[in-house]
Design a protein around this motif. Structure first.
Motif, PDB file in Angstrom:
ATOM      1  N   THR A 122     -37.482   2.662 -28.707  1.00 51.62           N
ATOM      2  CA  THR A 122     -38.224   2.313 -29.927  1.00 51.62           C
ATOM      3  C   THR A 122     -37.330   2.447 -31.160  1.00 51.62           C
ATOM      4  O   THR A 122     -37.540   1.750 -32.144  1.00 51.62           O
ATOM      5  N   SER A 127     -36.880  -4.218 -34.673  1.00 48.19           N
ATOM      6  CA  SER A 127     -38.299  -4.582 -34.738  1.00 48.19           C
ATOM      7  C   SER A 127     -38.466  -6.009 -35.248  1.00 48.19           C
ATOM      8  O   SER A 127     -39.545  -6.585 -35.170  1.00 48.19           O
ATOM      9  N   ASN A 128     -37.404  -6.599 -35.752  1.00 47.35           N
ATOM     10  CA  ASN A 128     -37.476  -7.952 -36.305  1.00 47.35           C
ATOM     11  C   ASN A 128     -37.081  -9.011 -35.267  1.00 47.35           C
ATOM     12  O   ASN A 128     -37.791  -9.992 -35.083  1.00 47.35           O
ATOM     13  N   ASN A 156     -38.475   1.265 -38.618  1.00 49.24           N
ATOM     14  CA  ASN A 156     -38.165   0.326 -37.538  1.00 49.24           C
ATOM     15  C   ASN A 156     -38.835   0.770 -36.234  1.00 49.24           C
ATOM     16  O   ASN A 156     -39.466  -0.030 -35.542  1.00 49.24           O
ATOM     17  N   ILE A 159     -42.645   0.273 -36.340  1.00 49.02           N
ATOM     18  CA  ILE A 159     -43.075  -1.122 -36.137  1.00 49.02           C
ATOM     19  C   ILE A 159     -43.007  -1.464 -34.645  1.00 49.02           C
ATOM     20  O   ILE A 159     -43.909  -2.090 -34.095  1.00 49.02           O
ATOM     21  N   ASN A 160     -41.948  -0.992 -33.976  1.00 48.94           N
ATOM     22  CA  ASN A 160     -41.855  -1.212 -32.528  1.00 48.94           C
ATOM     23  C   ASN A 160     -43.018  -0.565 -31.789  1.00 48.94           C
ATOM     24  O   ASN A 160     -43.579  -1.134 -30.856  1.00 48.94           O
ATOM     25  N   ASN A 163     -46.114  -2.624 -32.376  1.00 48.48           N
ATOM     26  CA  ASN A 163     -46.101  -3.865 -31.595  1.00 48.48           C
ATOM     27  C   ASN A 163     -46.401  -3.603 -30.121  1.00 48.48           C
ATOM     28  O   ASN A 163     -47.098  -4.382 -29.477  1.00 48.48           O
TER      29      ASN A 163
END
Ligand SMILES: [Zn+2]
Length: 193
Positions: A122, A127-128, A156, A159-160, A163
């Motif tokens: 993670t 994350s992008n 970052n 966000i992972n 998701n």
């Protein structure tokens, strides 16, 4: 390095510092003496203060998280399986197990959900764009050479985590199993609506 990982407020760290001092003082007393006993009691009292402050912080953080989102995603870290790594040692120190228990119970009582996700990479994955960007623990910024994004390391990872949680079936993920030695490192809220 541990300072970086500690989300605890100054007050808590100060009380921990005081505990250290008191322990030192105790070690200098003659065992069994009146002064030693007094110092021993003082250490015991300070232990409780530290634990109370920590618990208080956990409750406050949980309340804040639950007031912000219906669903809370967090890393599913197994303390037992990783007990020897330095990172998980810090996690143990920080009492994430206790935090996660409070979070899970309070979320359930409020009819809200927690989702534990696989913590693998993670922090390392972008994350992008999804590419892996290896970085050591002391690198606090995620700077991706593939897509050019530069954000805070924890953001970052958060966000992972989010998701991954979105990819979960909510029914399947409903509730985190209790008492399995899981802990969380980061929590990320998913805004509703
Ligand atoms: Zn990228």
């Amino acid at each position: 390095m541990k300072e970086n990982l500690s989300p605890y407020p100054k007050k808590y760290r100060k009380s921990q510092q005081r505990l250290k001092t008191k322990k030192k003082r105790l070690s200098r007393k003659k065992k069994g003496s009146k002064r030693w006993l007094k110092a021993l009691l003082s250490v015991a009292k300070q232990h409780k203060k530290v634990a109370d402050k920590r618990k208080d912080f956990h409750f406050k953080t949980v309340n804040e998280l639950l007031s912000k989102a219906e669903v809370i995603a967090h890393e599913n870290l197994n303390i037992k399986g990783q007990a020897l790594t330095r990172l998980s040692k810090s996690i143990n120190d920080a009492g994430w197990g206790q935090f996660l228990t409070i979070l899970t119970v309070k979320a359930e009582n409020a009819g809200q959900k927690t989702i534990a996700v696989n913590p693998k990479n993670t922090s390392q994955n972008c994350s992008n764009c999804g590419k892996k960007v290896p970085k050591k623990l002391n690198i606090r910024t995620h700077s991706c050479p593939h897509c050019g994004i530069a954000i805070d390391r924890d953001m970052n990872a958060a966000i992972n985590i989010k998701n991954r949680a979105v990819g979960h079936s909510v029914l399947k993920a409903r509730g985190v199993r209790r008492g399995t030695g899981t802990a969380k490192r980061k929590a990320h809220t998913i805004p509703q609506g």
